[in-house]
Design an enzyme around this catalytic site. Structure first.
Site, PDB file in Angstrom:
ATOM      1  N   ASP A 328     -58.968 -19.582  22.253  1.00 40.55           N
ATOM      2  CA  ASP A 328     -57.671 -18.903  22.354  1.00 40.55           C
ATOM      3  C   ASP A 328     -56.713 -19.692  23.243  1.00 40.55           C
ATOM      4  OD1 ASP A 328     -55.708 -17.000  21.947  1.00 40.55           O
ATOM      5  OD2 ASP A 328     -56.459 -15.635  23.483  1.00 40.55           O
ATOM      6  N   ALA A 568     -51.290  -8.923  28.425  1.00 42.97           N
ATOM      7  CA  ALA A 568     -52.635  -9.154  27.894  1.00 42.97           C
ATOM      8  C   ALA A 568     -53.713  -8.859  28.935  1.00 42.97           C
ATOM      9  CB  ALA A 568     -52.750 -10.599  27.419  1.00 42.97           C
ATOM     10  N   MET A 677     -51.182   5.264  20.308  1.00 39.60           N
ATOM     11  CA  MET A 677     -52.605   5.517  20.056  1.00 39.60           C
ATOM     12  C   MET A 677     -52.746   5.990  18.604  1.00 39.60           C
ATOM     13  SD  MET A 677     -55.758   5.608  20.875  1.00 39.60           S
ATOM     14  CE  MET A 677     -57.114   6.286  19.917  1.00 39.60           C
TER      15      MET A 677
HETATM   16 CA    CA Z   1     -53.885 -16.375  20.932  1.00 44.40          CA
END
Ligand code: CA
Length: 714
Positions: A328, A568, A677
């Site tokens: 990533d 993130a 949600m």
């Molecule tokens: Ca990524």
């Protein structure tokens, strides 16, 4: 250059003031809002009071020439005003624009606000009404990083993939296009740029299986002018470009089925001299590779920097930072242009400190690699081979083929992610917000395509935080961050400011020999740009991710910052995130000036939450399966090991734990879709839902016991 803009530039040069050039209506004399064009951005240094585009100038150095505030008087900086963002208490990542006394800033859920830059008073706001269900497509929170301005309009990308042109005077939409392909699960979190009347925007979503591209829309009409796909499509159909036909040779298997990845989710930058647009590209889908994949499968143009012609999007060059990226290591981090004296010659360079931990300097005409050096601890590759331009990858890093765990430095959060860096042409240093957070990569034994949730091929359950206090303490001790001052010519760090915590804010440098950065401790800090000496700080009542800007109104210099935590790491990292930022998370814009006397209201009283889960009666089998389901579908937002992070609901405290009814209505029926949600009924059966509930009850019970056993603090 048009007559009007040439006259405008001359006038600006003469007046050396902010405001008014090219934006005064001939008939009324009234200021026209956001009257920005290419000539004006090119000449941005002549109106240093404004912040006209995402990185202030086309080269995106994020250097403010203002020096009313300097290293001597910064101690007198005080709050001028604050604006409470009426948006969710989630990640706020926006760089505001300031144009002729008006600030344009975005917040969570892609909301846009126009504020009086002198007072913080709201002029107008636009809620693009992003549906709550779009949140499940966002790997990294419902964030937005800002708008672009062009000839009276602002351009806003929304989380659900729309590009909206907004009249800067009224805040009313002028046109809107959907930038996504049918059925796509991509999002937009990045700021558009406008170059020669093209509005440039990409999207995010490699973890969910998309095909990445950069699009150019006509600024007046919203018509699609060109699109550059970053990965080849189905080879049984004609390739869109010769570049993609070549790129297809670097792929194997049926990559086009999940989409290939390669999202353009942040950096887009323009060089007017070469007339090139450069952009960063993210990882492929999925992260983990099949054991049988050939070693030469580079997967172009994922995790690469690409140069294209501004008018057509035609390929010019690319440089791949991480071939066959399994970690990533998106190359989406901010790009920056500068002219540097390298080995006695001035070179026009482009620079990036991507997630993979190396600081790259490339010749921006050709893409030639000039240097690549680790700016932080890296263990997946020790160096970059200057002959081939390829990283020298450690065999241990190939976890997909090796099996077992590879504890990667940097982790998928990167040594540095989207948080803007800055360059001072005075100190000739690049200021990089660095994150130190390792991550255990373990390939899934049986990769499973999921309609919702991540398709990374990485086993987040096996890699979840162990509950053994000693192991936890050791992992937490390795979690740090710092602000690095990097010399891109000498290729070394000159100073660093330790931050203790990993997930911090972006940076601005100023001609006052200052660097400003917000951090997870909930403060905005000023450092001496040449030495790193900490000179000033102010509490922000929220941890900070966004980058500050500096601007001027009526002769007073301001430093402004949007505050609010999430993103993130802020959602996914569970306890590691929860314990590495201050508890309060009040989303605001704060503006400081010399002798500012405003103050923030006292923090609201917070009732201490008490863990009171129902009895932990499920069998080990049920809890174990619930744990696997939780880390497959829930942990990206609710945090590793069901710990919460202080941003989204901490499920251990959920009233819905008390019975299957409310829990199931939420998980299966989508009771709280408006908050993001969604219903997971395509993915999870009612029995699955109840097993997740059993796991969360188990975790809450474990932590309740640990709390009872811990010594009381006072
Ligand atoms: Ca990524």
């Amino acid at each position: 250059m048009s007559h009007r803009s040439r006259a405008c530039t001359a006038l600006l040069a003469a007046a050396l003031t902010l405001a008014a050039c090219g934006n005064k209506s001939a008939t009324t004399g009234v200021l026209k809002a956001a009257a920005v064009d290419g000539a004006r951005i090119e000449a941005a240094d002549r109106e240093p009071g404004n912040w006209l585009s995402y990185g202030r100038t086309y080269d995106e150095q994020r250097f403010s020439p203002l020096k009313v505030v300097d290293a001597d008087n910064v101690k007198d900086l005080g709050l001028a005003w604050s604006y409470d963002l009426p948006t969710a208490h989630r990640g706020q990542e926006s760089t505001p624009l300031v144009i002729d006394g008006v600030m344009y800033v975005t917040g969570a859920w892609s909301k846009l606000f126009a504020l009086d830059a002198k007072t913080g008073a709201l002029k107008w706001q636009l809620d693009p009404k992003v549906p709550g269900r779009a949140a499940v497509n966002a790997c990294c929170d419902v964030v937005n990083r800002g708008v672009a301005a062009w000839q009276g309009k602002l351009y806003l990308g929304t989380l659900d993939g729309r590009l909206i042109a907004v009249d800067a005077d009224s805040g009313k939409p002028a046109w809107e296009v959907n930038t996504l392909q049918p059925g796509s699960r991509a999002t937009i979190t990045g700021a558009p740029r406008v170059v020669k009347g093209h509005v440039l925007i990409g999207n995010a979503g490699a973890e969910l299986g998309i095909r990445g591209y950069l699009s150019a829309y006509d600024a007046d009409t919203g018509k699609l002018n060109w699109r550059f796909y970053t990965v080849p499509g189905d080879p049984s159909k004609p390739f869109e470009t010769p570049a993609l036909e070549k790129a297809a040779k670097s792929w194997s298997g049926e990559w086009w089925q999940p989409g290939g990845g390669g999202p353009v989710w942040d950096s887009i930058i323009y060089d007017s001299k070469l007339d090139l647009v450069y952009f960063g590209v993210g990882n492929s889908t999925p992260w983990a590779r099949g054991k049988d994949q050939p070693a030469n499968s580079d997967q172009l143009f994922t995790s690469s920097i690409i140069a294209v012609k501004a008018d057509t999007g035609e390929y010019v060059w690319h440089y791949q930072t991480t071939p066959r990226d399994q970690w990533d290591y998106d190359a989406d981090s901010p790009l920056m242009l500068a002219d540097l004296n390298i080995d006695g010659a001035m070179r026009a360079v482009i620079m990036q400190a991507p997630k993979n931990g190396f600081f790259y300097v490339l010749d921006r005409a050709t893409g030639e690699l000039l240097s690549a050096d680790p700016y932080t601890a890296t263990n997946w590759a020790k160096s970059v081979d200057m002959k081939t331009g390829r990283p020298v990858i450690e065999p241990a890093a190939n976890y997909s083929a090796n099996g077992g765990v590879f504890m990667a430095m940097p982790g998928p959060g990167g040594g540095h992610s989207w948080q803007p860096m800055a360059f001072s042409p005075v100190t000739k240093l690049v200021y990089v917000p660095v994150m130190e957070a390792a991550f255990p990569f373990i390939a899934e034994a049986a990769p499973k395509h999921r309609e919702l949730g991540w398709n990374t091929g990485v086993d987040f359950n096996a890699g979840s935080l162990p509950q053994d206090p000693k192991v936890k303490a050791a992992i937490k001790a390795g979690l740090k961050g710092h602000l690095a001052a990097w010399d891109p010519v000498a290729r070394k760090e000159v100073w660093r400011a330790e931050l203790g915590r990993p997930w911090n804010g972006g940076v601005v440098a100023t001609a006052g020999n200052l660097v400003f950065q917000g951090n997870s401790n909930g403060e905005l800090v000023a450092y001496r740009a040449d030495t790193g000496e900490r000179l000033w700080s102010s509490p922000t009542q929220a941890a900070v991710l966004a980058a500050p800007i500096s601007y001027q109104v009526d002769g007073e210099q301001y430093v402004a910052i949007e505050v609010g935590w999430g993103g993130a790491f802020g959602l996914a990292a569970g306890e590691l995130a929860r314990d590495t930022h201050i508890a309060s998370n009040l989303p605001r814009v704060l503006a400081f000036k010399l002798k500012g006397t405003a103050s923030l209201p006292p923090l609201p009283a917070v009732e201490p939450m008490v863990l009171n889960p129902p009895p932990d009666e499920a069998t080990v089998v049920v809890v174990t399966h619930g744990k696997w389901l939780y880390h497959s579908y829930c942990s990206t937002c609710h945090g590793d090991s069901a710990t919460g992070t202080g941003v989204l609901p901490d499920l251990r405290y959920s009233a819905a734990l008390g019975g299957a009814g409310l829990w199931s209505q939420t998980v299966i029926e989508g009771l709280r879709e408006m908050n993001g949600m969604v219903s997971f009924k395509l993915e999870l059966s009612p029995a699955d839902s109840d097993q997740i509930r059993a796991y969360v009850i188990h975790r809450a019970s474990e932590d309740k016991k640990a709390e009872a056993a811990a010594p009381k603090s006072h």
